[in-house]
Design an enzyme around this catalytic site. Structure first.
Site, PDB file in Angstrom:
ATOM      1  N   LYS A  85      39.301  10.414  38.274  1.00 33.59           N
ATOM      2  CA  LYS A  85      40.725  10.703  38.532  1.00 33.59           C
ATOM      3  C   LYS A  85      40.949  10.850  40.034  1.00 33.59           C
ATOM      4  CE  LYS A  85      44.243  14.104  37.134  1.00 33.59           C
ATOM      5  NZ  LYS A  85      44.520  15.226  36.220  1.00 33.59           N
ATOM      6  N   SER A 160      48.292  14.713  32.986  1.00 38.67           N
ATOM      7  CA  SER A 160      48.305  13.908  34.187  1.00 38.67           C
ATOM      8  C   SER A 160      47.132  12.920  34.287  1.00 38.67           C
ATOM      9  CB  SER A 160      48.307  14.823  35.417  1.00 38.67           C
ATOM     10  OG  SER A 160      47.125  15.584  35.475  1.00 38.67           O
ATOM     11  N   SER A 184      46.112  18.344  30.800  1.00 41.61           N
ATOM     12  CA  SER A 184      46.010  17.006  31.401  1.00 41.61           C
ATOM     13  C   SER A 184      44.792  16.172  31.027  1.00 41.61           C
ATOM     14  CB  SER A 184      46.067  17.116  32.917  1.00 41.61           C
ATOM     15  OG  SER A 184      47.404  17.256  33.295  1.00 41.61           O
TER      16      SER A 184
HETATM   17  N1  GLN Z   1      51.677  18.868  31.949  1.00 43.50           N
HETATM   18  C1  GLN Z   1      51.180  20.074  32.525  1.00 43.50           C
HETATM   19  C2  GLN Z   1      51.851  20.350  33.836  1.00 43.50           C
HETATM   20  O1  GLN Z   1      52.636  19.563  34.243  1.00 43.50           O
HETATM   21  C3  GLN Z   1      49.709  20.001  32.680  1.00 43.50           C
HETATM   22  C4  GLN Z   1      49.265  19.375  33.925  1.00 43.50           C
HETATM   23  C5  GLN Z   1      47.779  19.432  34.099  1.00 43.50           C
HETATM   24  O2  GLN Z   1      47.059  19.862  33.220  1.00 43.50           O
HETATM   25  N2  GLN Z   1      47.352  19.055  35.287  1.00 43.50           N
HETATM   26  O3  GLN Z   1      51.615  21.346  34.469  1.00 43.50           O
END
Ligand code: GLN
Length: 477
Positions: A85, A160, A184
Site C-alpha cells: 500500500k 482505504s 481499511s
Molecule cells: N473508512 C475509515 C475511515 O475513513 C477507515 C479508514 C482506515 O481504516 N484507514 O477512517
C-alpha cells in the site's frame, strides 16, 4: 501452468522444484499488471526494477542450494511477488499516501514490515492506491485515481486499502500489505473477495507507515487464502524497537477447532441498514459453523450505536496532530509564499484534498481548548465502554462472527459527495479498532455477483485462533 493464480505455498513449491524461476513469476505478474491495470487502477507506481533485482537474487540463491531435495531452505515468501500500500515506506521508491502533498516524496527507509518481507526475500511489484492518507472507504479520496472493483468495474474496490485488495483479487500480486485504522483492510478485502487480516494493535510495527491515527493504525496482510495471510502475518509481526507500541506475541500451541468453538453473534449488528443479501450470506456462514459443531451464542455490544461518533472524534483528532508535519518545509510539496504562514496556507491548501481538510478541521476543533473535554475526553471515555463491551462478550464467546460491511461494493460516485453515508460503511469495523482487537475478513459468498466477507473478531493477540478457525471455515464456504 497459470503462474499468477498460485497461492504462496504453491508458488514456493514451484520455485523450489525449479518448475519456474522467480524472474518468470515476476514477469508474469508484471505482464498482468500491464494488461489489466489501466482499467482497474490498483497501482500508483510499479517498481519493476526493484522487483526484477529481488527476483534474480532469489533465483541465484535457489540455484545455489541445488535441486528439490534441498527444498525448505528457502523461506516461503522468497521470490514471491507482492504489492505494498502506498502509505507504507519502501526505501528509494515514491510513497505518496495518494496525496498531492507527497506526490514526489521518495521514502528514505523501509517500513519495518517491508524490511521483514525483504529479509524473507519477497519481491515488491509496486505501490497500491489508497484513499488520501488512508482516509476513506472507497479509494475515491485518492488524489490520483479511483481503483475499480475487479468483480464489477462500475463499483469501488473499497478502501482505504482498495488498491491492495484489487491487486490480489485481479491476480496482479500474490499477496499485499494494507493498513487498517477503522476497517481499511477488512472492508476492501470483503468488497474484492480476498482474505484480509487486521492484527491486534501492537502486533505489527507501525514504523514506516504514514500516520493517520496512531492509536488505531495497523499494517496487515491481504491474500487469496487464509494460509497465505498467516504466512505473511508470521513474517511481519513482532516487537520492533522502532515502535514502542509493538509487542512480541505469545503463541499458544492449543489447536483451535470449530467443533469446540463458542461463536458470539452480536445482535446489534443484524439490525436495520444491513443489506438482505449480505445478511443471508453471513447467516449461512454462521450456520455452517454450527453444523460443524460450534455453539452459537447471542451476545450484545450495547455501545455499538456510539462507535461511529466516537471513532470520528478520536481519529480526526489524532489525524489533525499527525498531519501538522506537512507544512511545506519538512516533506514533499512546498509552495512559495510571502511569509511562513503564507507558505503553510498555500502548501496545505493546494496539497491536501477535501476529506483530509475536513478531518483536520474536525480534529483541530475537538482538540481546541474549551472543547477538548466535551469531545476528545468524552470520546476517550466512550472508547473504554466500547472496549468493556468486548471484554464481556469474550467471557461468553471465543470468537465473534458478523458482517464486515452492511452492503457489498457500491457504485463509484454513489457516496462520494456525502461523507456521512460514506462513514456508515465503517459501522461494523470501527468498534474493533476502538477496542484494539484483531479482525479478519473471510470471503463467504456472493450477492448479485458481488463478494461478501464474514468478519471474525478475536480477543487481543488471538490471531492464531482467528486464522485457525478461518482456515477451517474457508473450506466449507
Ligand atoms: N473508512 C475509515 C475511515 O475513513 C477507515 C479508514 C482506515 O481504516 N484507514 O477512517
Amino acid at each position: 501452468m497459470n503462474l499468477i493464480s498460485l497461492t504462496i505455498r504453491q508458488a514456493h513449491d514451484g520455485l523450489i522444484d525449479k518448475k519456474f524461476s522467480s524472474r518468470e513469476l515476476t514477469l508474469a505478474y508484471l505482464a498482468e499488471i500491464e494488461k489489466k491495470d489501466k482499467k482497474i487502477g490498483a497501482y500508483l507506481s510499479v517498481t519493476k526494477d526493484l522487483a526484477l533485482r529481488q527476483a534474480e537474487k532469489i533465483d541465484e540463491e535457489i540455484s545455489a542450494i541445488g535441486g528439490p531435495a534441498s527444498g525448505g531452505k528457502i523461506g516461503l515468501l522468497a521470490g514471491i511477488p507482492c504489492a505494498i500500500k502506498d502509505a507504507i515506506l519502501v526505501e528509494g521508491e515514491k510513497c505518496t499516501a495518494a496525496s498531492k502533498i507527497l506526490e514526489n516524496y521518495v521514502a528514505p527507509y523501509d517500513a519495518t514490515a517491508v524490511k521483514k518481507l525483504k529479509n524473507e526475500g519477497a519481491v515488491i511489484l509496486g505501490k497500491t492506491n489508497t484513499d488520501e492518507f488512508t482516509m476513506g472507504a472507497s479509494t475515491e479520496n485518492s488524489a490520483f485515481k479511483v481503483t475499480k472493483n475487479p468483480h464489477d468495474l462500475t463499483r469501488v474496490a473499497g478502501g482505504s486499502s482498495g488498491g491492495s485488495a484489487a491487486a490480489v483479487a485481479a491476480d496482479m500480486a500474490c499477496h499485499a500489505l494494507g493498513s487498517d485504522t477503522g476497517g481499511s483492510i477488512r472492508q476492501p478485502a470483503s468488497f474484492c473477495g480476498v482474505v484480509g487480516l487486521c492484527p491486534t494493535y501492537g502486533a505489527v510495527s507501525r514504523y514506516g507507515l504514514i500516520a493517520h491515527a496512531s492509536s488505531f493504525d495497523q499494517i496487515g496482510p491481504m491474500a487469496k487464502t487464509v494460509e497465505d495471510c498467516r504466512i505473511v502475518f508470521d513474517a511481519i509481526k513482532g516487537k520492533d524497537l522502532l515502535d514502542s507500541t509493538s509487542v512480541e506475541q505469545k503463541i499458544s500451541n492449543f489447536k483451535f477447532q470449530i467443533s469446540n468453538l463458542r461463536v458470539g453473534v452480536p445482535k446489534e449488528y443484524f439490525s436495520k441498514g444491513l443489506d438482505s443479501g449480505v445478511e443471508k450470506i453471513i447467516k449461512n456462514a454462521i450456520k455452517k459453523a454450527q453444523d460443524a459443531g460450534a455453539k452459537i451464542v447471542e451476545i450484545s455490544l450495547p455501545t455499538t450505536e456510539f462507535a461511529l461518533a466516537c471513532y470520528y472524534i478520536l481519529v480526526p483528532s489524532e489525524a489533525s496532530a499527525n498531519l501538522a508535519r506537512y507544512d511545506g518545509i519538512k516533506y514533499g510539496l512546498s509552495e512559495k509564499g510571502e511569509n511562513l504562514l503564507d507558505v503553510y496556507l498555500k502548501t496545505r491548501g493546494r496539497g491536501l484534498g477535501a476529506e483530509v481538510k475536513r478531518r483536520i478541521m474536525i480534529g483541530t476543533y475537538c482538540l481546541s481548548s474549551g472543547y477538548y473535554d466535551a469531545y476528545y475526553k468524552k470520546a476517550q471515555q466512550v472508547r473504554q465502554f466500547i472496549r468493556n463491551d468486548f471484554v464481556k462478550a469474550f467471557e461468553k464467546a471465543d470468537l465473534i462472527f458478523c458482517p464486515v460491511s452492511p452492503f457489498p461494493a457500491f457504485k463509484i460516485g454513489e457516496k462520494a459527495d456525502d461523507p456521512l453515508s460514506m462513514y456508515l460503511a465503517d459501522i461494523y469495523t470501527v468498534a474493533v479498532k476502538l477496542a484494539g482487537l484483531p479482525g479478519l475478513s473471510l470471503p463467504a459468498g456472493k450477492t448479485n455477483g458481488l463478494p461478501v466477507g464474514l468478519q471474525i473478531i478475536g480477543n487481543h493477540f488471538e490471531e492464531n485462533k482467528i486464522l485457525a478457525i478461518a482456515q477451517e471455515l474457508e473450506k466449507m464456504l
